[in-house]
Design a protein around this motif. Structure first.
Motif, PDB file in Angstrom:
ATOM      1  N   UNK A 120      -5.815   0.971  -3.928  1.00 20.03           N
ATOM      2  CA  UNK A 120      -7.050   0.556  -3.270  1.00 20.03           C
ATOM      3  C   UNK A 120      -7.398  -0.910  -3.515  1.00 20.03           C
ATOM      4  N   UNK A 121      -6.925  -1.487  -4.634  1.00 20.83           N
ATOM      5  CA  UNK A 121      -7.268  -2.875  -4.934  1.00 20.83           C
ATOM      6  C   UNK A 121      -6.815  -3.832  -3.831  1.00 20.83           C
ATOM      7  N   UNK A 166      -6.888   6.758  -0.133  1.00 23.56           N
ATOM      8  CA  UNK A 166      -6.488   5.711  -1.071  1.00 23.56           C
ATOM      9  C   UNK A 166      -6.037   6.326  -2.390  1.00 23.56           C
ATOM     10  N   UNK A 167      -5.532   5.476  -3.284  1.00 21.02           N
ATOM     11  CA  UNK A 167      -5.138   5.934  -4.616  1.00 21.02           C
ATOM     12  C   UNK A 167      -6.347   6.412  -5.409  1.00 21.02           C
ATOM     13  N   UNK A 168      -7.544   5.932  -5.036  1.00 22.79           N
ATOM     14  CA  UNK A 168      -8.760   6.329  -5.745  1.00 22.79           C
ATOM     15  C   UNK A 168      -9.349   7.635  -5.214  1.00 22.79           C
ATOM     16  N   UNK A 169      -8.795   8.145  -4.130  1.00 24.14           N
ATOM     17  CA  UNK A 169      -9.227   9.449  -3.632  1.00 24.14           C
ATOM     18  C   UNK A 169     -10.116   9.425  -2.410  1.00 24.14           C
ATOM     19  N   UNK A 175       1.444   0.490  -3.940  1.00 26.19           N
ATOM     20  CA  UNK A 175       1.185   1.842  -4.400  1.00 26.19           C
ATOM     21  C   UNK A 175       1.290   1.830  -5.922  1.00 26.19           C
ATOM     22  N   UNK A 176       0.788   2.877  -6.575  1.00 28.63           N
ATOM     23  CA  UNK A 176       0.948   2.980  -8.020  1.00 28.63           C
ATOM     24  C   UNK A 176       2.339   3.435  -8.415  1.00 28.63           C
ATOM     25  N   UNK A 193       1.864  -7.141  -8.594  1.00 32.34           N
ATOM     26  CA  UNK A 193       0.955  -6.032  -8.399  1.00 32.34           C
ATOM     27  C   UNK A 193      -0.493  -6.341  -8.702  1.00 32.34           C
ATOM     28  N   UNK A 194      -1.331  -5.407  -8.385  1.00 34.94           N
ATOM     29  CA  UNK A 194      -2.747  -5.385  -8.726  1.00 34.94           C
ATOM     30  C   UNK A 194      -3.474  -6.665  -8.299  1.00 34.94           C
TER      31      UNK A 194
END
Length: 311
Positions: free
Chosen positions: A14-15, A49-52, A73-74, A154-155
């Motif tokens: 999501x970042x 998203x990765x955060x849901x 992605x993570x 990343x990030x």
């Protein structure tokens, strides 16, 4: 208008969406809509998203974009056939294609990274290199621009990349204003390491942290143990012992690493002479800096500068 298509898929990190703020603020300072942002996915609709939580996207079609960005992605997972086909078909009609973090794997799967210098999150760099041997993967870079392809670590590196794109389009001064408005350090140079000496040392107490912060802000001065111990309100003997215990290395070694990191950043962001860099970062002379560079980076500063110019 420069249309930016951000490519999402289920579970994307999501970042990466924070890059939209960079383009939004750039429009504000430009006084017009320079950038238009479209969230894309293979089938359109809501994408988790990765955060849901979910975000609304538009489906791939034949629209042309100035910039396409594949978010990360993570974890690394194979790109869908639809995404690969879209990247292959769209890349020839797009000025630049970008990836964040593991998004580089999708570009590689589409054949867009063959024989190019690229980067990705340091945790995934070895696998990317092993899976795609033709790539020149550099795991120690915030972002890399190779022709029409931009890849980022990343990030939070997504913000550095988006600021670099704005600077590339609209100039240094506007990008500086954007970064200031976003309350972030004006973008890290692409060649800057993904690793920070301060984060690596990670002192446990405020006293040692304060001494390191003071050192980073006063690299040009004589940073002996006594001066650092004074900042930490400790005796020199106690400071040396506690510093070694908390960081795993001596104060002298840590200061040398901070100076090399600062010298690298100076060479990446401006065309300073080696003599000026050595003076401003506290080495005092070129030979002392040369020896420190070789110990820490494995190459002299002149070789580091040549590698910057060649890339």
């Amino acid at each position: 208008m420069l249309n930016v298509g951000m490519i999402l898929y289920p579970g994307f990190q999501v970042l990466g969406l924070s890059m939209s703020a960079t383009f939004e603020v750039a429009n504000q300072f430009a006084g017009k809509d320079v950038y238009g942002i479209t969230l894309l996915s293979e089938h359109g609709g809501m994408v988790k998203t990765s955060a849901g939580f979910c975000v609304e996207t538009e489906a791939f079609d034949d629209r042309r974009f100035d910039t396409l960005m594949v978010l990360g992605d993570n974890v690394v997972r194979p790109a869908s056939a639809g995404l690969v086909d879209y990247l292959v078909e769209s890349s020839s009609m797009t000025r630049r294609v970008c990836s964040i973090c593991t998004g580089s794997a999708a570009l590689a799967q589409a054949g867009l990274l063959d024989n190019r210098r690229v980067t990705t999150h340091w945790e995934h760099a070895p696998d990317l290199q092993a899976t795609y041997p033709s790539l020149r993967v550099d795991s120690d870079r915030i972002f890399i621009n190779d022709g029409p392809i931009w890849t980022a670590a990343g990030m939070s590196a997504c913000l550095d990349l988006s600021l670099a794109l704005v600077e590339n389009d609209l100039g240094h001064e506007l990008a500086r204003k954007v970064s200031r408005h976003l309350v972030v350090y004006h973008r890290r140079a692409g060649g800057q390491s993904q690793f920070s000496v301060m984060n690596d040392l990670d002192p446990k107490t405020d006293r040692i942290q304060a001494a390191l912060t003071f050192a980073r802000q006063h690299l040009k001065t004589d940073l002996n143990v006594e001066s650092l111990a004074f900042v930490a309100n400790m005796s020199a003997r106690q400071f040396s012992r506690v510093f070694q215990s908390e960081t795993g290395e001596s104060p002298a070694k840590a200061i040398e690493r901070l100076r090399v990191e600062s010298a690298r950043l100076m060479m990446e962001t401006a065309n300073h002479s080696i003599d000026t860099v050595s003076t401003e970062t506290g080495f005092g002379d070129q030979e002392r800096m040369r020896r420190a560079f070789i110990r820490i980076t494995g190459q002299p500063p002149q070789a580091f500068r040549r590698s910057l110019r060649s890339s």
